[in-house]
Scaffold this motif. Structure first.
Motif, mmCIF file in Angstrom:
data_model
loop_
_atom_site.group_PDB
_atom_site.id
_atom_site.type_symbol
_atom_site.label_atom_id
_atom_site.label_comp_id
_atom_site.label_asym_id
_atom_site.label_seq_id
_atom_site.Cartn_x
_atom_site.Cartn_y
_atom_site.Cartn_z
ATOM 1 N N UNK A 73 26.711 45.183 5.535
ATOM 2 C CA UNK A 73 26.332 43.775 5.679
ATOM 3 C C UNK A 73 26.976 43.158 6.919
ATOM 4 N N UNK A 74 28.241 43.506 7.179
ATOM 5 C CA UNK A 74 28.934 42.965 8.349
ATOM 6 C C UNK A 74 28.305 43.469 9.635
ATOM 7 N N UNK A 75 27.849 44.726 9.637
ATOM 8 C CA UNK A 75 27.199 45.275 10.827
ATOM 9 C C UNK A 75 25.863 44.595 11.093
ATOM 10 N N UNK A 76 25.173 44.242 10.005
ATOM 11 C CA UNK A 76 23.879 43.571 10.156
ATOM 12 C C UNK A 76 24.038 42.100 10.538
ATOM 13 N N UNK A 77 25.156 41.496 10.104
ATOM 14 C CA UNK A 77 25.401 40.076 10.394
ATOM 15 C C UNK A 77 26.825 39.919 10.934
ATOM 16 N N UNK A 78 27.072 40.280 12.198
ATOM 17 C CA UNK A 78 28.431 40.153 12.746
ATOM 18 C C UNK A 78 28.988 38.736 12.659
ATOM 19 N N UNK A 79 28.101 37.733 12.700
ATOM 20 C CA UNK A 79 28.560 36.351 12.622
ATOM 21 C C UNK A 79 29.139 36.001 11.256
ATOM 22 N N UNK A 80 28.850 36.843 10.255
ATOM 23 C CA UNK A 80 29.356 36.600 8.907
ATOM 24 C C UNK A 80 30.405 37.621 8.483
ATOM 25 N N UNK A 81 30.892 38.407 9.418
ATOM 26 C CA UNK A 81 31.820 39.485 9.076
ATOM 27 C C UNK A 81 33.081 38.965 8.395
ATOM 28 N N UNK A 82 33.635 37.857 8.890
ATOM 29 C CA UNK A 82 34.858 37.325 8.282
ATOM 30 C C UNK A 82 34.594 36.813 6.866
ATOM 31 N N UNK A 83 33.447 36.185 6.667
ATOM 32 C CA UNK A 83 33.085 35.697 5.335
ATOM 33 C C UNK A 83 32.927 36.861 4.373
ATOM 34 N N UNK A 84 32.242 37.907 4.813
ATOM 35 C CA UNK A 84 32.028 39.084 3.968
ATOM 36 C C UNK A 84 33.357 39.745 3.617
ATOM 37 N N UNK A 85 34.265 39.779 4.575
ATOM 38 C CA UNK A 85 35.579 40.364 4.319
ATOM 39 C C UNK A 85 36.338 39.547 3.270
#
Length: 355
Positions: free
Chosen positions: A309-321
């Motif tokens: 998911x983070x790879x598909x949406x780098x702008x949301x990587x911190x949220x996903x983490x």
């Protein structure tokens, strides 16, 4: 009259009630009960559950269900059930992931076990575009038998009422909801009661027992022993028997006095996994060892899903983490929340293979 006023009047007239009866009234009273009239889930409500934290949770449960179906021999028809479906988010995410197994969707007869009419409305809205149309039941016994059962449940056991007992110098006594000298709701000890456990419990310590949780485990075990299948139970609670007062009330994401605002807050107790699973085994099913939620989700591949998911949406990587950490870290939901499984005797449920 408010539920608080009605409870005070009834207790004044007929005497104290058990903690279990108090929970039942607060949660399900038709006029003022929390789930009957004003359930408030999510960031803007009173509490938030794992499906509302991240889509990853429901997706992995969907893949778990599809893998159970595969290990059952891909039955042409089965009952797909969620008990306590919240606002429908878990089932929505579950079905989206389960589409990867087309035969699973084709064979599923979808049922939602839900007593709350407001929540049923939310579930219907959430699942309006889903690949399956749900039917509703008030309890598991209303779901037709005759086909394997694949059931998922998140934060249901904790809503099933528990009785509380206290060991005193004169023996055991049940903890009741009564009135204090000012006429307000208060906890009081009742007359001597039979011992709820053979374990050595210190004086003054609360011991909880939930016949309703045990009855649910027995019902699951009987159904699965008869029709086959598996039931995944995720909740916060005990993985070993033990004492302690776990009754709590949540309002606006804050703990409040359980007696302060009957019907206006969510009341819960810890899930008694050992007792519920023992009841399922006694009814003829098998059970898997209890796992922490973090360990269980890791076995299902949540870290890999988060990375994708983070790879598909780098702008949301911190949220996903942050979402990942909330679900699996020991100091968040990873240890307090547990995963348990009731299953057919010939089935090894996914995620529990080497528990």
């Amino acid at each position: 009259m408010s539920l608080r006023d009605r409870l005070i009047a009834e207790i004044s007239a007929t005497g104290p009630i058990s903690v279990a009866d108090y929970m039942l009234r607060c949660l399900h009273d038709p006029r003022n009960g929390y789930y009957a009239t004003r359930p408030a889930l999510g960031a803007g409500g009173d509490f938030i559950t794992a499906p509302l934290i991240s889509q990853m949770f429901g997706e992995l449960i969907g893949l778990w269900c599809a893998e159970v179906w595969s290990r059952l021999g891909e039955p042409a028809q089965f009952r797909l059930v969620e008990a306590g479906p919240g606002d429908g988010t878990l089932m929505s995410d579950l079905l989206r992931a389960a589409r990867l197994a087309p035969g699973f969707i084709a064979g599923a007869d979808l049922w939602l076990v839900e007593t709350s009419r407001p929540l049923r409305a939310l579930q219907a809205e959430k699942l309006a575009g889903a690949p399956l149309t749900p039917r509703w039941a008030d309890d598991l016994d209303q779901v037709p038998g005759g086909a394997p059962l694949i059931l998922a449940s998140n934060e249901l056991l904790d809503c099933l009422p528990a009785r509380q007992f206290v060991r005193t110098g004169q023996g055991w006594a049940e903890r009741l909801v009564a009135l204090d000298d000012d006429g307000a709701l208060a906890f009081r000890l009742g007359p001597p009661a039979p011992a709820p456990t053979a374990a050595e419990i210190p004086l003054g310590v609360v011991f909880e027992t939930s016949p309703v949780q045990q009855a649910f485990g027995s019902s699951l075990g009987e159904r699965i022993a008869r029709d086959g299948g598996a039931a995944l139970l995720i909740d916060y609670g005990r993985d070993a028997p033990g004492p302690g007062d776990t009754l709590q009330a949540l309002k606006d994401h804050q703990k409040v006095d359980p007696l302060a605002c009957p019907g206006e807050a969510d009341l819960t107790v810890h899930a008694d996994f050992p007792a519920a699973l023992a009841a399922a085994r006694q009814a003829g099913a098998s059970t898997a060892p209890i796992l922490g939620q973090g360990k269980f989700l890791a076995r299902l591949g949540i870290e890999q899903r988060a990375a994708a998911l983070a790879a598909a949406r780098p702008d949301r990587a911190e949220v996903i983490d942050r979402q990942l950490a909330r679900l699996v870290e020991p100091d968040q939901m990873g240890t307090l929340f547990k995963a348990a499984c009731v299953h057919s005797q010939n089935l090894v449920p996914p995620g529990f293979e080497e528990a």
